[in-house]
Design a protein around this motif. Structure first.
Motif, PDB file in Angstrom:
ATOM      1  N   ALA A  95       0.831  -1.206   0.000  1.00  0.00           N
ATOM      2  CA  ALA A  95       0.000   0.000   0.000  1.00  0.00           C
ATOM      3  C   ALA A  95       0.866   1.257   0.000  1.00  0.00           C
ATOM      4  N   LEU A  96       1.921   1.246   0.799  1.00  0.00           N
ATOM      5  CA  LEU A  96       2.779   2.431   0.906  1.00  0.00           C
ATOM      6  C   LEU A  96       3.546   2.685  -0.389  1.00  0.00           C
ATOM      7  N   ILE A 150       3.387   6.039  -2.838  1.00  0.00           N
ATOM      8  CA  ILE A 150       4.558   6.794  -3.301  1.00  0.00           C
ATOM      9  C   ILE A 150       4.527   6.935  -4.824  1.00  0.00           C
ATOM     10  N   ASP A 151       4.240   5.824  -5.495  1.00  0.00           N
ATOM     11  CA  ASP A 151       4.211   5.812  -6.951  1.00  0.00           C
ATOM     12  C   ASP A 151       3.080   6.673  -7.500  1.00  0.00           C
ATOM     13  N   THR A 152       1.916   6.595  -6.876  1.00  0.00           N
ATOM     14  CA  THR A 152       0.748   7.345  -7.365  1.00  0.00           C
ATOM     15  C   THR A 152       0.939   8.850  -7.188  1.00  0.00           C
ATOM     16  N   HIS A 189       5.098  14.870  -1.787  1.00  0.00           N
ATOM     17  CA  HIS A 189       4.286  13.938  -1.015  1.00  0.00           C
ATOM     18  C   HIS A 189       4.950  12.551  -1.007  1.00  0.00           C
ATOM     19  N   SER A 190       5.439  12.135  -2.165  1.00  0.00           N
ATOM     20  CA  SER A 190       6.115  10.834  -2.263  1.00  0.00           C
ATOM     21  C   SER A 190       7.333  10.793  -1.348  1.00  0.00           C
ATOM     22  N   TRP A 191       8.096  11.885  -1.360  1.00  0.00           N
ATOM     23  CA  TRP A 191       9.323  11.927  -0.565  1.00  0.00           C
ATOM     24  C   TRP A 191       9.012  11.898   0.929  1.00  0.00           C
ATOM     25  N   TRP A 237      12.845   1.441  -2.160  1.00  0.00           N
ATOM     26  CA  TRP A 237      13.935   2.245  -2.748  1.00  0.00           C
ATOM     27  C   TRP A 237      13.710   2.408  -4.251  1.00  0.00           C
ATOM     28  N   SER A 238      13.418   1.304  -4.912  1.00  0.00           N
ATOM     29  CA  SER A 238      13.232   1.336  -6.370  1.00  0.00           C
ATOM     30  C   SER A 238      12.053   2.223  -6.761  1.00  0.00           C
ATOM     31  N   THR A 239      10.976   2.141  -5.977  1.00  0.00           N
ATOM     32  CA  THR A 239       9.785   2.951  -6.271  1.00  0.00           C
ATOM     33  C   THR A 239      10.108   4.436  -6.169  1.00  0.00           C
ATOM     34  N   MET A 240      10.880   4.814  -5.140  1.00  0.00           N
ATOM     35  CA  MET A 240      11.199   6.233  -4.952  1.00  0.00           C
ATOM     36  C   MET A 240      12.175   6.723  -6.024  1.00  0.00           C
ATOM     37  N   ILE A 241      13.126   5.893  -6.394  1.00  0.00           N
ATOM     38  CA  ILE A 241      14.062   6.257  -7.471  1.00  0.00           C
ATOM     39  C   ILE A 241      13.285   6.479  -8.768  1.00  0.00           C
TER      40      ILE A 241
END
Length: 722
Positions: free
Chosen positions: A387-388, A392-394, A403-405, A419-423
């Motif tokens: 969910a989290l 982040i991705d959305t 907001h993602s950060w 990590w991959s999602t945030m990158i």
């Protein structure tokens, strides 16, 4: 402890009978009540069989009281009875206290087969498979007689451990001991072989004299396990037509999954009819699998019909249809289904909310995303990684990188997926420096990248278009042993092409071990992007020589190369051959690209006629009209300019590009009044001009050691990703 009188003894026997009677009908609280009555009288129990009933009551109601009962029976000397000790051991084992059960087992002076079966069940049921198998080998030395359930558990242990050789030895033991004739044992062995070596399962299946529905189901599932879905369906047909065995729900689930994996919609519909005729559609698992079949085969209407025809639905049913609607891009229907789900009184779980976030992501609906976010908080799903990560991705897809950060920073120990999602989020929002900096931070935290992380890093380096970073990222791919992998290799060649290093792109392409249509399309696009249209066209022929069939994306890449290289004749020929020769689907992008090709070459009337000939189902987009308008400026065609302008303003009313292009076109032709009118129209509609910028990296050598650790500090520092 006092001994009862005759009258009290009669009363005591009456209470013991009550304990046995209430235990037989599972009224465990009454068992406790009668046992407490005995304990209050402080009488010496004579009937030791009472304790097996009391311990069962402890297991059902209060496992803590079981230890007290164990202590009491030990004081009274009943631990000398094997049946009592077996009950104690069974209590501890089923309570999850396997170590206590094992201590009781080791303290037993005399163990019978029941004792061994209990301790074996405890180990095998709770996942201590290797220890359980070792205990079974020890038990055989003592002449242990296993029951059927123990034999089945041992076979399942070998299956889970993938211990093929030991499983074969156990198979031999079963034959020698005469236990092989049991159908349940044969089916367990069949399942073991089907999960490890399907060929042995086929041999065993042929040797079995009695095959029941479980035997056939195991074989059907086994064929699916080795991706032989065709044979799975043939086995099902044979089971029904030749042997007349009625399938159960598990069989139908396996068969429906086989249809799903093969994309056999027609066969799936036939199976659905068979399910209904046999009354198996009342099985929730079967119903949910039918919904999944229709959704994955693209028949959304049938999925919806099957869903509403289900007599019972659970959260999996709703989520299956919701996921199918999202997968088939039925976003409005997805939201309506969720509203219906809420009206039914069923609460959303993590899977439901993640699917809703997928809809928000596609629609770029920030408001809806925040609503889902609040639901995640209220339902306590904030610790759920899936969910989290989706949140982040959305937020990144909604251009809310801050907001993602903030969400990312709230996670104490992010895993590699996070990590991959945030990158990826930084890259998607046009922040390659921050993405690369975060990769560096991830490496400093001792987290090892996976292939997805690497792809995100390559994408960031491609966006930054800096050759030094790109070489470092390529080096990481080589050290991870993924440079020859088709997905990674394609990303590497795309990265180099965006840096202008076409020779490096070609070398990366040549290193890909198994090239597919995506990698061929990427190298063609790379040559077109770097001003080598003739090479791009030649690669299309080379691709076909290698037996790879081009798709719509490939053709679009070649057309784009022709467009930017001025290859009008080649582009027109290619466009005519898209369907007939190459078998690709003709899309709006192909028309728009050809319009651009003709317009750049000064063939404005031909371009205009091509726009008019676009099928009604493919309404010309802003790219086609924009290409025509741009050419009108170059070739000073006022008539077509006035024809294209209304279309541009209708399609992109808030984009400054069309207004500026129109204004500059009129100005170039000396129509200053019309140019001024367009500028005034921009102001009236509140359209703002977005300024462009360029960026230059300076003093690279000195800046490697000054790399930012906080990506959101937005310090544009060139760094070595590794």
């Amino acid at each position: 402890m006092r001994f009862p009188t005759l009258s009290l003894m009669a009363n005591l026997q009456n209470i013991c009978h009550k304990i046995k009677d209430t235990s037989s009908v599972h009224r465990w609280k009454e068992v406790f009540s009668h046992y407490k009555e005995i304990r209050k009288g402080e009488f010496q129990l004579i009937d030791h069989t009472i304790y097996s009933h009391v311990l069962k009551a402890c297991l059902a109601c209060s496992s803590r009281l079981g230890e007290s009962v164990h202590a009491t029976l030990s004081k009274q000397g009943f631990d000398s009875f094997s049946s009592v000790v077996n009950s104690v051991m069974d209590f501890y084992s089923k309570s999850g206290e396997l170590s206590s059960a094992y201590r009781v087992f080791n303290s037993m002076k005399k163990r019978d087969s029941v004792s061994w079966n209990i301790i074996l069940h405890g180990h095998l049921d709770q996942g201590f498979l290797e220890e359980g198998v070792d205990l079974f080998i020890q038990a055989r030395v003592f002449g242990f007689e296993p029951n059927i359930s123990t034999l089945v558990l041992v076979v399942q242990a070998y299956q889970t451990l993938q211990a093929f050789d030991d499983g074969q030895k156990f198979h031999g033991y079963l034959i020698r001991s005469g236990l092989w004739s049991l159908t349940s044992v044969q089916n367990s062995l069949l399942g073991m072989y089907a999960a490890i070596r399907m060929g042995y399962a086929e041999t065993l299946f042929d040797e079995m004299h009695e095959k029941d529905v479980i035997s056939w189901s195991v074989m059907i599932t086994g064929y699916m396990h080795v991706d032989d879905n065709v044979f799975a369906l043939l086995s099902f047909k044979k089971m029904i037509s030749e042997f007349g065995i009625e399938p159960d729900g598990q069989t139908m689930v396996s068969v429906l999954k086989g249809c799903t994996q093969l994309g056999e919609l027609k066969t799936g519909k036939t199976i659905h009819g068979f399910v209904v005729s046999r009354g198996l559609n009342c099985d929730l698992f079967v119903g949910n699998t039918i919904i999944d079949l229709y959704c994955k085969c693209g028949d959304v209407e049938s999925a919806i019909a099957a869903f509403w025809e289900m007599p019972y639905r659970n959260i999996v049913s709703w989520n299956s249809l919701l996921s199918g609607l999202v997968r088939n891009e039925k976003h409005a229907e997805s939201l309506k289904l969720f509203a219906s789900m809420e009206k039914s009184g069923l609460e959303a779980d993590e899977v439901t909310l993640v699917n809703l976030l997928l809809v928000c992501k596609v629609l770029g609906d920030l408001h809806q995303c925040k609503l889902v976010h609040s639901r995640i908080i209220r339902r306590g799903f904030y610790s759920n990684d899936m969910a989290l990560n989706s949140l982040i991705d959305t937020y990144a897809k909604c251009n809310q990188i801050d907001h993602s950060w903030r969400l990312f920073c709230q996670i104490k120990r992010p895993d590699i997926v996070t990590w991959s999602t945030m990158i990826s989020a930084f890259t998607r929002c046009g922040l390659p420096d921050e993405a690369i900096s975060l990769y560096r931070q991830m490496r400093l935290s001792q987290e090892r990248p996976n292939p997805v992380t690497l792809l995100n890093l390559l994408e960031a380096c491609a966006l930054s278009a800096e050759i030094g970073r790109s070489k470092c990222a390529h080096g990481i791919a080589i050290r991870m042993g993924l440079a020859s992998h088709v997905a990674v290799g394609t990303s590497v060649l795309d990265m180099y092409s965006k840096c202008g290093a076409i020779e490096a792109s070609r070398r990366a392409f040549d290193q890909i071990s198994l090239k597919n249509v995506v990698s061929w399309s990427a190298i063609i696009a790379a040559y077109g992007l770097n001003g080598l249209p003739h090479d791009a066209v030649a690669l299309l022929s080379e691709m076909e020589v290698h037996g790879v069939k081009p798709n719509s994306v490939t053709i679009l890449a070649v057309l784009s190369a022709c467009c930017h290289g001025g290859l009008v004749a080649e582009g027109l020929t290619l466009f005519k051959d898209i369907v007939n020769k190459h078998g690709a689907e003709l899309k709006l992008e192909h028309y728009s690209c050809l319009v651009d090709l003709l317009a750049r070459a000064g063939k404005l009337e031909d371009a205009f006629q091509l726009i008019k000939s676009i099928p009604a189902a493919m309404k010309p987009g802003a790219s086609a009209w924009g290409a025509l308008l741009s050419a009108c400026r170059t070739y000073e065609n006022r008539k077509l300019t006035e024809g294209a302008l209304p279309q541009i303003f209708e399609l992109e009313p808030s984009s400054s590009a069309g207004y500026l292009l129109a204004s500059n076109t009129f100005a170039a032709g000396g129509s200053w009044t019309d140019a001024s009118r367009i500028r005034c129209l921009m102001k009236e509609r509140g359209v703002k001009v977005v300024a462009g910028y360029s960026m230059v990296h300076v003093a690279v050598e000195q800046l490697h050691s000054c790399m930012t650790i906080d990506p959101m500090a937005r310090i544009r520092v060139l760094q070595d990703p590794e």
